[in-house]
Design an enzyme around this catalytic site. Structure first.
Site, PDB file in Angstrom:
ATOM      1  N   GLY A 104     -25.972   0.660   3.449  1.00 21.53           N
ATOM      2  CA  GLY A 104     -27.091  -0.236   3.155  1.00 21.53           C
ATOM      3  C   GLY A 104     -26.963  -1.478   4.010  1.00 21.53           C
TER       4      GLY A 104
ATOM      5  N   CYS B 272     -19.743   3.712   3.473  1.00 22.74           N
ATOM      6  CA  CYS B 272     -20.008   2.366   4.005  1.00 22.74           C
ATOM      7  C   CYS B 272     -20.357   1.396   2.870  1.00 22.74           C
ATOM      8  CB  CYS B 272     -21.096   2.440   5.086  1.00 22.74           C
ATOM      9  SG  CYS B 272     -21.214   0.922   6.032  1.00 22.74           S
ATOM     10  N   TYR B 273     -21.578   0.880   2.849  1.00 22.39           N
ATOM     11  CA  TYR B 273     -21.963  -0.019   1.750  1.00 22.39           C
ATOM     12  C   TYR B 273     -21.698   0.658   0.397  1.00 22.39           C
ATOM     13  CZ  TYR B 273     -25.025  -2.714  -1.371  1.00 22.39           C
ATOM     14  OH  TYR B 273     -25.529  -3.456  -2.410  1.00 22.39           O
TER      15      TYR B 273
ATOM     16  N   HIS C 268     -18.982   6.339   8.754  1.00 22.48           N
ATOM     17  CA  HIS C 268     -20.114   7.240   8.500  1.00 22.48           C
ATOM     18  C   HIS C 268     -19.760   8.676   8.903  1.00 22.48           C
ATOM     19  CE1 HIS C 268     -23.219   4.281   7.490  1.00 22.48           C
ATOM     20  NE2 HIS C 268     -22.503   3.465   8.248  1.00 22.48           N
TER      21      HIS C 268
ATOM     22  N   GLU D  31     -21.463  11.236   8.414  1.00 22.86           N
ATOM     23  CA  GLU D  31     -22.679  12.021   8.683  1.00 22.86           C
ATOM     24  C   GLU D  31     -23.133  11.974  10.134  1.00 22.86           C
ATOM     25  OE1 GLU D  31     -22.424   9.222   7.064  1.00 22.86           O
ATOM     26  OE2 GLU D  31     -24.143   7.904   7.321  1.00 22.86           O
TER      27      GLU D  31
ATOM     28  N   ASP E   1     -45.393  21.291  12.396  1.00 22.03           N
ATOM     29  CA  ASP E   1     -45.249  20.808  11.024  1.00 22.03           C
ATOM     30  C   ASP E   1     -46.441  21.207  10.161  1.00 22.03           C
ATOM     31  OD1 ASP E   1     -43.122  19.608  12.235  1.00 22.03           O
ATOM     32  OD2 ASP E   1     -44.045  17.628  12.351  1.00 22.03           O
TER      33      ASP E   1
ATOM     34  N   LYS F 233     -37.057  18.122  11.989  1.00 19.35           N
ATOM     35  CA  LYS F 233     -37.825  19.087  12.764  1.00 19.35           C
ATOM     36  C   LYS F 233     -37.160  20.465  12.827  1.00 19.35           C
ATOM     37  CE  LYS F 233     -41.390  18.785  15.403  1.00 19.35           C
ATOM     38  NZ  LYS F 233     -42.530  18.178  14.798  1.00 19.35           N
TER      39      LYS F 233
END
Ligand code: XMP
Length: 513
Positions: free
Chosen positions: A55, A82-83, A169, A171, A227, A369
């Site tokens: 955050g 993190c946050y 992080h 991710e 999409d 995507k």
């Protein structure tokens, strides 16, 4: 049977959906919820694990996003990132402080490999850090499981309570063993069996749409792009003939595209859809006349789209739902989370304040995507449609810098057609995320034959990307570029110069406006 779910609680970081996507890559269903979701709701969802995101704030900020402590008593494993790790420390009696030096970027982290989080991870591993505050002291009952030269608590855990935290992080790709760490959390700590696949997403989404729509009528905004095509086929599977697909030709499509879309989805095509094509070129050109500001152009195109749909819906009568193929990067870049607005993607931030439908359904809103493409394949959509390069809703309107006129549209259509043809001839199309021509608003002096010209410069762009949130400028072989440039200048009237855009994203964006 209840599907296994891990939920991500959004504390306003940039990578929230990316975390969810990484969990889905572990074959575990994952969705994002706001950080202040009620405990009741969490209990209803019965997640196997919870992840707190990063955050932008300090836990001490006045408007800091802070959840209640009770969440730690639910007996559900939690990973704070993190946050999210600082929140955990702050609420459970540790100490968060401003770090003497902010760590930003790739950082070597030393981890305790006997922690369930770091099983199989190298003792020294490169991780992506991005923080100003840090955990100075872990809560009493926690063990420190990772540190850096700057950060005394880069990882901590209290396995008895299923609580884990990392300052970095996992991710993002720059954290070399991040995926393995997340897999450790999901598989070893949350004990997920990892039996979720994109096919399950398709099935459950079809079921959820059926329940929501009942016997109501649905209108789908179909552009022929990946999409909206995936959204339309998904809806058609769910509600059949209750669905009408409206394809608006706004006069900002690529060359011949209107007819191509009609050939696939129209009455002669392979889908049994109620299909309406609206040729609305004139009204879009009129509304765009004299408008040069990119955001204003986007908003006008977005609004006009909706007005056309509303009119079509009135003709059909009693349409409650509007379906859009919005995907996650559209949402995040339109600034609907807490992150900054980059552009108002026309099917999200470009929506007018008032929309005359009971509800907007966006079944792909949480997907990236490449995940949408997987869903498309699951739905049996042919590969050549699923792997089409993306084309933005506002179309050439945002590939013509400055005012849009019909003449400029033809110029960019013709230039783009030639460029795409040369890219395809060279066999480069499959390796590129997106490639197109744009019309700069710049005119310059040239010479053709013996005549002086004062014409437009066309910019060619090609990028490599899988998530469209970041992109590298593609290295197109010189022969291909020079052939395309040569043809464009010779075959497209009004163009006397061709430029190649060498910018990556960031700092550029993929589209020009
Ligand atoms: P940018 O230019 O933001 O583009 O780097 C990222 C991706 O999003 C597409 N894009 C849009 N798609 N409506 C859409 O449906 C929009 O308003 C819009 N604007 C950008 C762009 O083509 C690229 O794939």
């Amino acid at each position: 049977m209840k599907k296994e779910t891990v939920i991500v609680l959004d504390f306003g970081g940039q990578y929230n959906q990316l975390i969810a996507r990484r969990v889905r890559e572990c074959n575990v269903y994952c969705e994002v919820h706001p950080y202040n979701i009620s405990l009741e709701k969490i209990k209803q969802l019965q997640p196997k694990g919870i992840i707190f995101t990063g955050g932008p704030n300090s836990v001490y900020a006045e408007d800091a996003a802070i959840c209640g402590k009770e969440i730690f008593e639910l007996g559900i494993p939690i990973l704070g990132i993190c946050y999210g790790s600082q929140i955990m420390a702050h609420l459970l009696g540790g100490k968060v402080a401003s770090a003497p030096v902010s760590e930003y970027g790739k950082t070597e982290v030393e981890v305790e490999t006997d922690s369930a989080m770091f099983q199989g991870i190298s003792e020294k591993t490169i991780c992506w850090m991005s923080h100003t505050d840090y955990i100075e002291k872990a809560p009493e009952t926690f063990r420190v499981t990772a540190h850096t030269t700057v950060c005394p608590v880069a990882g901590m855990e209290c396995p008895e309570k299923g609580l884990y935290a990392v300052q970095f992080h996992p991710e993002v790709m720059h954290t070399v063993e991040g995926m393995a760490m997340l897999r450790n959390f999901v598989m070893n700590i949350c004990k997920c069996s990892a039996d979720w696949k994109m096919g399950s997403f398709v099935e459950t989404t079809i079921q959820a749409i059926k329940e929501k729509v009942g016997d109501g009528k649905v209108l789908c905004a179909l552009s022929g792009g990946v999409d909206s095509s995936v959204a339309a086929v998904l809806l058609a599977k769910a509600v059949g003939k209750q669905l009408t697909c409206v394809f608006v030709d706004h006069g900002l499509l690529r060359k011949n595209e209107g007819d191509e879309v009609e050939a696939v989805f129209g009455p002669e095509g392979s889908y049994e859809l109620n299909f309406i094509r609206v040729n609305a070129q004139e009204r879009f050109y009129q509304r765009l006349a004299g408008i040069t500001e990119p955001e204003q152009k986007r908003k006008i195109i977005g609004e006009e789209f909706i007005r056309v749909f509303e009119e079509e819906a009135k003709k059909i009568g009693a349409v409650d739902f509007l379906v859009q193929g919005t995907i996650y990067p559209d949402v995040i870049e339109s600034g609907l989370g807490k992150s900054a607005t980059i552009k108002s993607h026309h099917n999200v931030g470009g929506l007018p304040d008032y929309v005359d439908f009971k509800e907007i359904i966006e079944p792909l809103r949480m997907l990236f995507k490449d995940e949408v493409r997987k869903a498309g394949l699951e739905l049996g959509i042919p590969e050549h449609l699923v792997y089409r390069q993306p084309f933005p809703g506002p179309g050439l309107g945002i590939r013509i810098i400055g005012e849009v006129t019909e003449e400029k549209v033809h110029i960019v259509q013709d230039a783009d057609y030639i460029y795409r043809e040369e890219i395809a001839k060279a066999g480069l199309d499959k390796g590129l995320g997106q490639y197109f021509a744009a019309l700069t608003n710049m005119r310059s002096v040239g010479v053709m034959g013996d005549e002086r010209t004062y014409d437009y410069a066309v910019a060619l762009r090609a990028v490599c990307t899988s998530d469209f949130m970041t992109a590298d400028c593609a290295e197109i072989p010189w022969e291909v570029l020079s052939k395309a440039a040569n043809r464009i200048v010779n075959e497209v009237r009004g163009v006397n110069r061709v430029l190649y855009d060498c910018t990556s994203k960031p700092p550029g964006t993929i589209e020009f406006e």
